[in-house]
Scaffold this motif. Structure first.
Motif, short mmCIF file in Angstrom:
data_model
loop_
_atom_site.label_atom_id
_atom_site.label_comp_id
_atom_site.label_asym_id
_atom_site.label_seq_id
_atom_site.Cartn_x
_atom_site.Cartn_y
_atom_site.Cartn_z
N UNK A 15 0.83 -1.20 0.00
CA UNK A 15 0.00 0.00 0.00
C UNK A 15 0.87 1.26 0.00
N UNK A 16 1.93 1.24 0.80
CA UNK A 16 2.85 2.38 0.85
C UNK A 16 3.53 2.57 -0.51
N UNK A 17 4.02 1.48 -1.08
CA UNK A 17 4.70 1.57 -2.36
C UNK A 17 3.77 1.98 -3.50
N UNK A 18 2.48 1.67 -3.38
CA UNK A 18 1.55 2.09 -4.42
C UNK A 18 1.41 3.61 -4.44
N UNK A 19 1.69 4.25 -3.32
CA UNK A 19 1.60 5.71 -3.24
C UNK A 19 2.94 6.37 -3.55
N UNK A 66 -1.41 13.40 -1.43
CA UNK A 66 -0.07 13.64 -0.90
C UNK A 66 0.37 15.08 -1.17
N UNK A 67 -0.04 15.60 -2.32
CA UNK A 67 0.28 16.98 -2.67
C UNK A 67 -0.99 17.70 -3.09
N UNK A 68 -0.94 19.02 -3.10
CA UNK A 68 -2.05 19.81 -3.63
C UNK A 68 -1.50 20.70 -4.74
N UNK A 69 -2.38 20.98 -5.67
CA UNK A 69 -2.02 21.76 -6.86
C UNK A 69 -2.77 23.08 -6.80
N UNK A 70 -2.05 24.17 -7.00
CA UNK A 70 -2.65 25.51 -6.97
C UNK A 70 -2.44 26.16 -8.33
N UNK A 83 3.08 20.15 -0.46
CA UNK A 83 2.80 18.92 0.28
C UNK A 83 1.59 19.16 1.17
N UNK A 84 0.75 18.14 1.33
CA UNK A 84 -0.41 18.22 2.22
C UNK A 84 -0.03 17.66 3.59
N UNK A 85 -0.97 17.73 4.52
CA UNK A 85 -0.71 17.13 5.84
C UNK A 85 -0.47 15.63 5.71
N UNK A 86 -1.25 14.97 4.87
CA UNK A 86 -1.03 13.52 4.65
C UNK A 86 0.36 13.31 4.08
#
Length: 123
Positions: A15-19, A66-70, A83-86
């Protein structure tokens, strides 16, 4: 748009590696840990990656939260990623990967240096 997952083993490492798996995702995450970056900055920080590959990796990281786009309504358009909190929760994993990689590179360089010295002495 959420990604679909097909975890075959049921192992949490999968699961970690999929992200964060792949060559460029950990690099992009590491770079974004230092603050918001524009797309062009990320491309410069990963010079061996194509723009298309970086775009695909960023989209997956965004879909996983994992990240946010602005996007800024400017001409030309400006896009920044952060980067997001997650994503911040990956800090210990990325730091451990960075430390391990540094140790590994140092050990390999020492081994290669010793091998070159041996070859030079035997010639």
């Amino acid at each position: 748009m959420a990604r679909k997952y097909n975890w075959k083993t049921g192992c949490d490492v999968e699961a970690t590696l999929s992200v964060i798996g792949g060559r460029w995702k950990p690099v992009l995450i590491c770079r974004l840990m230092n603050g918001r970056k524009r797309f062009s900055e990320l491309c410069r920080l990963a010079p061996n990656a194509t723009e298309r590959m970086i775009t695909l990796q960023l989209r997956e990281l965004e879909a996983d939260g994992i990240i946010s786009r602005h996007v800024f309504a400017e001409v030309p358009p400006r896009v920044e990623y952060e980067i997001t909190e997650r994503g911040r929760s990956l800090q210990p994993i990325i730091a451990a990967m960075q430390a391990w990689g540094s140790d590994f590179k140092e050990a390999r360089q020492a081994e290669e240096g010793a091998q070159e010295t041996l070859e030079r002495d035997c010639a």
